[in-house]
Design a protein around this motif. Structure first.
Motif, short mmCIF file in Angstrom:
data_model
loop_
_atom_site.label_atom_id
_atom_site.label_comp_id
_atom_site.label_asym_id
_atom_site.label_seq_id
_atom_site.Cartn_x
_atom_site.Cartn_y
_atom_site.Cartn_z
N GLY A 220 69.00 44.69 -49.50
CA GLY A 220 68.45 43.06 -48.08
C GLY A 220 68.13 43.35 -47.79
N VAL A 221 67.10 42.93 -46.67
CA VAL A 221 66.92 43.32 -45.66
C VAL A 221 66.64 42.06 -44.82
CG1 VAL A 221 64.60 44.14 -44.18
CG2 VAL A 221 65.46 44.93 -45.81
N HIS A 222 66.84 42.22 -43.42
CA HIS A 222 67.25 40.55 -42.78
C HIS A 222 66.09 41.23 -41.55
CE1 HIS A 222 68.96 38.16 -39.47
NE2 HIS A 222 69.34 38.67 -38.93
N LEU A 223 64.73 40.46 -41.14
CA LEU A 223 64.49 40.81 -39.80
C LEU A 223 64.59 39.95 -38.88
CD1 LEU A 223 61.58 41.35 -38.59
CD2 LEU A 223 61.00 38.95 -39.76
N SER A 224 64.72 40.95 -37.78
CA SER A 224 66.17 40.28 -36.10
C SER A 224 64.49 40.48 -35.06
CB SER A 224 66.80 40.96 -35.59
OG SER A 224 67.13 39.89 -34.48
N LEU A 225 64.16 39.41 -35.07
CA LEU A 225 62.65 39.53 -34.34
C LEU A 225 62.62 38.76 -32.79
CD1 LEU A 225 58.45 38.90 -35.57
CD2 LEU A 225 59.34 38.23 -33.38
N ASP A 226 62.13 39.37 -31.72
CA ASP A 226 62.30 39.35 -30.58
C ASP A 226 61.34 38.83 -30.09
OD1 ASP A 226 62.88 38.89 -27.46
OD2 ASP A 226 64.23 40.27 -27.88
N LEU A 227 60.93 37.22 -29.36
CA LEU A 227 59.39 37.40 -29.12
C LEU A 227 59.29 38.95 -27.83
CD1 LEU A 227 57.10 35.35 -30.70
CD2 LEU A 227 59.62 35.23 -31.51
N ASP A 228 59.73 39.36 -27.42
CA ASP A 228 59.61 40.65 -26.01
C ASP A 228 59.44 41.66 -26.76
OD1 ASP A 228 61.95 41.93 -27.03
OD2 ASP A 228 63.27 41.17 -24.84
N GLY A 229 59.42 41.26 -28.22
CA GLY A 229 58.70 42.25 -28.64
C GLY A 229 57.41 42.65 -28.39
N LEU A 230 56.84 41.56 -27.95
CA LEU A 230 54.91 40.77 -28.50
C LEU A 230 55.08 41.33 -27.15
CD1 LEU A 230 55.42 40.01 -30.80
CD2 LEU A 230 53.34 38.68 -30.32
N ASP A 231 53.32 42.13 -26.51
CA ASP A 231 53.33 41.77 -25.21
C ASP A 231 53.38 40.93 -24.00
OD1 ASP A 231 51.27 44.65 -23.22
OD2 ASP A 231 50.96 42.09 -23.33
N PRO A 232 53.69 40.76 -23.04
CA PRO A 232 53.60 39.37 -22.63
C PRO A 232 52.57 38.24 -22.72
CG PRO A 232 54.97 41.27 -21.26
CD PRO A 232 54.19 41.97 -22.97
N GLN A 233 51.15 39.21 -23.16
CA GLN A 233 50.07 38.05 -22.48
C GLN A 233 50.31 36.96 -23.94
OE1 GLN A 233 46.90 40.98 -22.75
NE2 GLN A 233 46.63 41.19 -20.27
N ASP A 234 50.65 37.50 -25.20
CA ASP A 234 49.80 36.67 -26.34
C ASP A 234 51.65 35.92 -26.30
OD1 ASP A 234 47.59 38.33 -26.70
OD2 ASP A 234 49.31 40.17 -27.42
N ALA A 235 53.10 36.43 -25.75
CA ALA A 235 54.71 36.24 -25.68
C ALA A 235 54.89 36.13 -24.50
CB ALA A 235 55.37 36.25 -27.03
N PRO A 236 54.22 34.52 -23.50
CA PRO A 236 54.77 35.18 -21.74
C PRO A 236 56.52 34.30 -22.15
CG PRO A 236 53.04 33.38 -22.34
CD PRO A 236 53.15 34.19 -23.61
N GLY A 237 56.46 33.74 -22.96
CA GLY A 237 57.74 32.94 -22.80
C GLY A 237 59.05 33.39 -23.08
N VAL A 238 59.46 35.05 -22.75
CA VAL A 238 60.82 35.42 -22.30
C VAL A 238 61.21 35.85 -21.61
CG1 VAL A 238 59.42 36.13 -24.83
CG2 VAL A 238 59.47 37.59 -23.79
N GLY A 239 62.49 36.08 -21.94
CA GLY A 239 63.64 36.51 -20.64
C GLY A 239 63.50 37.86 -20.04
N THR A 240 62.44 38.71 -20.88
CA THR A 240 62.87 39.95 -20.59
C THR A 240 61.91 40.60 -20.64
OG1 THR A 240 64.66 40.64 -22.07
CG2 THR A 240 65.28 40.27 -20.22
N PRO A 241 60.53 40.06 -20.39
CA PRO A 241 59.24 40.77 -20.66
C PRO A 241 59.18 42.75 -20.48
CG PRO A 241 59.00 39.32 -18.51
CD PRO A 241 60.66 39.43 -19.75
N VAL A 242 58.49 42.84 -21.22
CA VAL A 242 57.86 43.70 -20.62
C VAL A 242 56.29 44.93 -21.05
CG1 VAL A 242 59.21 46.54 -20.89
CG2 VAL A 242 60.73 44.91 -21.13
N ILE A 243 56.11 44.85 -19.83
CA ILE A 243 54.00 44.65 -20.71
C ILE A 243 53.98 45.88 -21.30
CG2 ILE A 243 53.82 43.68 -18.35
CD1 ILE A 243 53.17 46.82 -17.32
N GLY A 244 53.10 45.96 -22.46
CA GLY A 244 52.56 46.99 -22.85
C GLY A 244 53.40 46.95 -24.49
#
Length: 299
Positions: A220-244
């Motif tokens: 079985g495989v669990h997916l844990s997706l943090d929206l800050d995995g995406l670039d902040p240009q695409d997902a700006p509403g996160v607490g710890t954004p990291v560019i690139g």
């Protein structure tokens, strides 16, 4: 993929110090997730939100971990709720909340598998402990706790230690790792695709390797997706954004490939913070990615 999906909201904002992420589950629902999944033929059972306790005014004297007692209690509730969902033969889909919710998620999911795999889609490793964390924020510790490393209150959620083995973890999108996390990754042999590998290999190759790697060793495989995995240009509403970060389109490709592989047996989407967002853009991105994960196609 299981055609029954049970949604659990986990409005936890105690694993870090920026307020607003507790509204993440509501923002994701507002962005139309139920209608989107129903349109794909899924039967949706929205279980509502887990009740979260208050932040602790007085911190524990024996640790620097913030809100340890409240996070522990909420994690136990989530663990129990997920176990009930799995007993109902439904797919657990959890909305955060900060990433500390994964402590309860993995505790609830792992009991049903002998060899659970985890895809950690995130800018961060979340492999800190009280000793290595610069902040004491528990949202930077869930993967370590799930490995059985860290404070006993966090590692024993669900009544057992070791929810996942290090060789069954794949981290995708890492670009901000603390020194203690780097050491742990190397010591435990955790598979990591940083942004360097994604840029160099391309997301197609990264996902092909990930799917092959986990398919051969997990049940079985669990997916844990943090929206800050995406670039902040695409997902700006996160607490710890990291560019690139990973692009919107690369993320859709990753979800589409997971859908085709039929690999994912549970999932969580975390760190959507409407206060920091632009017109609910990040929640809408989360919903769109869930659409791809659950089989949505253009044609």
């Amino acid at each position: 993929m299981n055609k029954k999906i049970s949604i659990i909201g986990m409005p936890m904002d105690l694993g870090q110090t920026r307020r607003g992420v507790d509204m993440g589950p509501s923002a994701i629902r507002y962005a139309g997730i139920v209608n989107r999944l129903e349109a794909l033929g899924y039967e949706i059972d929205d279980k509502g939100d887990i009740e979260i306790g208050q932040a602790e005014r007085v911190q524990s004297e024996d640790t620097n971990l913030k809100n340890l007692k409240a996070v522990t209690e909420a994690s136990e509730k989530l663990c129990t709720s997920i176990q009930k969902v799995i007993e109902e033969e439904s797919f657990p889909l959890i909305f955060g909340g900060d990433h500390s919710i994964a402590i309860g998620t993995l505790a609830g999911v792992s009991k049903s598998y002998n060899n659970l795999g985890v895809i950690w889609y995130d800018a961060h490793g979340d492999l800190n402990t009280a000793e290595t964390s610069p902040s004491g924020n528990i949202h930077g510790m869930p993967l370590a706790a799930s490995l059985g490393i860290g404070h006993e209150s966090l590692t024993t959620i669900g009544g057992y230690v070791g929810k996942v083995r290090p060789e069954n973890i794949v981290i995708i999108g890492a670009r901000s790792l603390d020194e203690g996390e780097r050491i742990l990754i190397k010591e435990r042999g955790i598979k990591v695709y940083t942004m360097h590998e994604i840029d160099r290999m391309g997301m197609t190759k990264v996902m092909e390797e990930t799917i092959k790697y986990l398919s051969g060793r997990t049940d079985g495989v669990h997916l844990s997706l943090d929206l800050d995995g995406l670039d902040p240009q695409d997902a700006p509403g996160v607490g710890t954004p990291v560019i690139g970060g990973i692009s919107y389109r690369e993320s859709h490709l990753a979800m589409e490939m997971l859908a085709e592989a039929g690999l994912i047996t549970s999932a969580e989407f975390v760190e959507v913070n409407p206060i920091l967002d632009e017109k609910n853009k990040t929640a809408s991105v989360a919903v769109a990615l869930m659409g791809s994960l659950f089989g949505e196609k253009l044609l």
